[in-house]
Write a protein that holds these residues in place. Structure first.
Motif, mmCIF file in Angstrom:
data_model
loop_
_atom_site.group_PDB
_atom_site.id
_atom_site.type_symbol
_atom_site.label_atom_id
_atom_site.label_comp_id
_atom_site.label_asym_id
_atom_site.label_seq_id
_atom_site.Cartn_x
_atom_site.Cartn_y
_atom_site.Cartn_z
ATOM 1 N N UNK A 270 -28.288 29.482 81.045
ATOM 2 C CA UNK A 270 -28.550 31.041 81.425
ATOM 3 C C UNK A 270 -27.520 31.478 82.150
ATOM 4 N N UNK A 271 -26.390 31.012 82.457
ATOM 5 C CA UNK A 271 -25.258 31.549 83.417
ATOM 6 C C UNK A 271 -24.528 32.533 82.386
ATOM 7 N N UNK A 272 -23.999 32.112 81.209
ATOM 8 C CA UNK A 272 -23.376 32.930 80.336
ATOM 9 C C UNK A 272 -24.211 34.058 79.668
ATOM 10 N N UNK A 273 -25.613 33.522 79.457
ATOM 11 C CA UNK A 273 -26.390 34.554 78.987
ATOM 12 C C UNK A 273 -26.547 36.039 79.981
ATOM 13 N N UNK A 274 -26.729 35.412 81.476
ATOM 14 C CA UNK A 274 -26.902 36.233 82.521
ATOM 15 C C UNK A 274 -25.698 37.522 82.683
ATOM 16 N N UNK A 275 -24.483 36.992 82.425
ATOM 17 C CA UNK A 275 -23.232 38.007 82.473
ATOM 18 C C UNK A 275 -23.338 38.846 81.179
ATOM 19 N N UNK A 276 -23.982 38.178 80.048
ATOM 20 C CA UNK A 276 -23.712 39.082 78.924
ATOM 21 C C UNK A 276 -24.867 40.414 79.006
#
Length: 303
Positions: free
Chosen positions: A138-144
């Motif tokens: 979820x971390x990379x998804x949130x940044x995107x």
């Protein structure tokens, strides 16, 4: 708090106001920043220095003040003040653009490059800590998703400087949360004007849901610090939207309550408030909007 709990909260309507969740996320970020980075640089100051350094390292490009503002997500007046203070502290310098003597650009002195590298571990620790409650995927998804949510530097905005400014853009999650919160504030002003601020509405909404409450509880649930809550309540009382009354079990303690006029106001602004929530999420694909609010709700709870 886990992502599943964020979904439950969203389903109950507890986090449907994106601005409220963003404000809580920003509080978490600011607290962690103070612990990890301290007073060396504020997060906006770091974003400016980072953007200048990134532009220089990307083929030796140099940004003018306007381009720095675009890359760092700061408006013209704010970036001018930030750059001025950073110049005074020796972090930045202004110089003539070697390619165009009429243009003044912002450079990073060699000692600042070294100092910036020294700050990198602490800045990274801030991002890791605010994202720690999330599962790894979820971390990379949130940044995107936050990149989509916040204004990006495009050729349509600044044709002459967009490539360099875009390369230098600060993509830290904490910084993107700040930009998203700023965008929410701008949309709020468009929809509600000077009638009611976001923090004022947050207090009224807390009182509408919880009933008469201690000021400390109102501050916590509205995601405001103590001094801000006192000022907001003072203004709300002046307008007749809130009042105070002694607590039945302790006459020395006073509870904050919503007046009839305040309750009418909350009902009357529900349409504009809902439009703000819709508009701020418009850049995000429809299928991702609910998940974004859920993920932000987890970050908002802190480590």
């Amino acid at each position: 708090m886990h992502l599943e709990e964020g979904a439950v909260m969203a389903a109950r309507g507890e986090v449907e106001l994106v601005g409220h969740v963003l404000r809580r996320c920003l509080q978490v970020h600011n607290a962690v920043w103070a612990e990890e980075v301290g007073g060396i640089l504020t997060s906006p100051q770091y974003s400016v220095v980072h953007s200048v350094a990134a532009a220089q390292s990307a083929g030796g490009g140099l940004l003018d003040q306007h381009s720095v503002g675009l890359a760092a997500g700061l408006d013209r007046s704010t970036v001018a003040g930030v750059i001025r203070r950073l110049e005074q502290q020796g972090w930045l310098r202004r110089e003539r653009d070697p390619r165009d003597a009429r243009r003044r650009v912002i450079g990073l002195p060699a000692p600042s490059e070294v100092a910036l590298l020294g700050l990198a571990p602490a800045v990274l620790a801030v991002q890791e800590r605010i994202l720690a409650p999330l599962p790894a995927e979820a971390r990379g998804w949130l940044r995107d998703a936050l990149v989509q949510l916040t204004p990006a530097v495009t050729p349509a905005v600044a044709p002459a400087v967009a490539p360099e400014a875009a390369t230098a853009r600060d993509l830290r999650p904490g910084h993107l949360i700040r930009l998203a919160q700023q965008r929410h504030t701008a949309l709020w002003a468009e929809e509600l004007g000077a009638r009611l601020t976001g923090p004022q509405y947050a207090v009224l909404r807390v009182l509408a849901a919880a009933g008469p409450s201690h000021q400390s509880i109102v501050a916590e649930r509205a995601a405001l610090d103590r001094s801000s809550t006192s000022e907001v309540l003072r203004r709300l009382e002046e307008r007749g939207w809130t009042g105070r009354r002694p607590e039945p079990e302790d006459r020395r303690t006073r509870l904050v309550s919503l007046t009839d006029a305040g309750r009418t106001l909350v009902d009357s602004v529900s349409g504009p408030v809902e439009r703000v929530q819709r508009r701020i999420l418009e850049p995000v694909p429809p299928g991702d909007r609910r998940r974004l609010v859920e993920v932000l709700a987890v970050v908002a709870q802190g480590v």
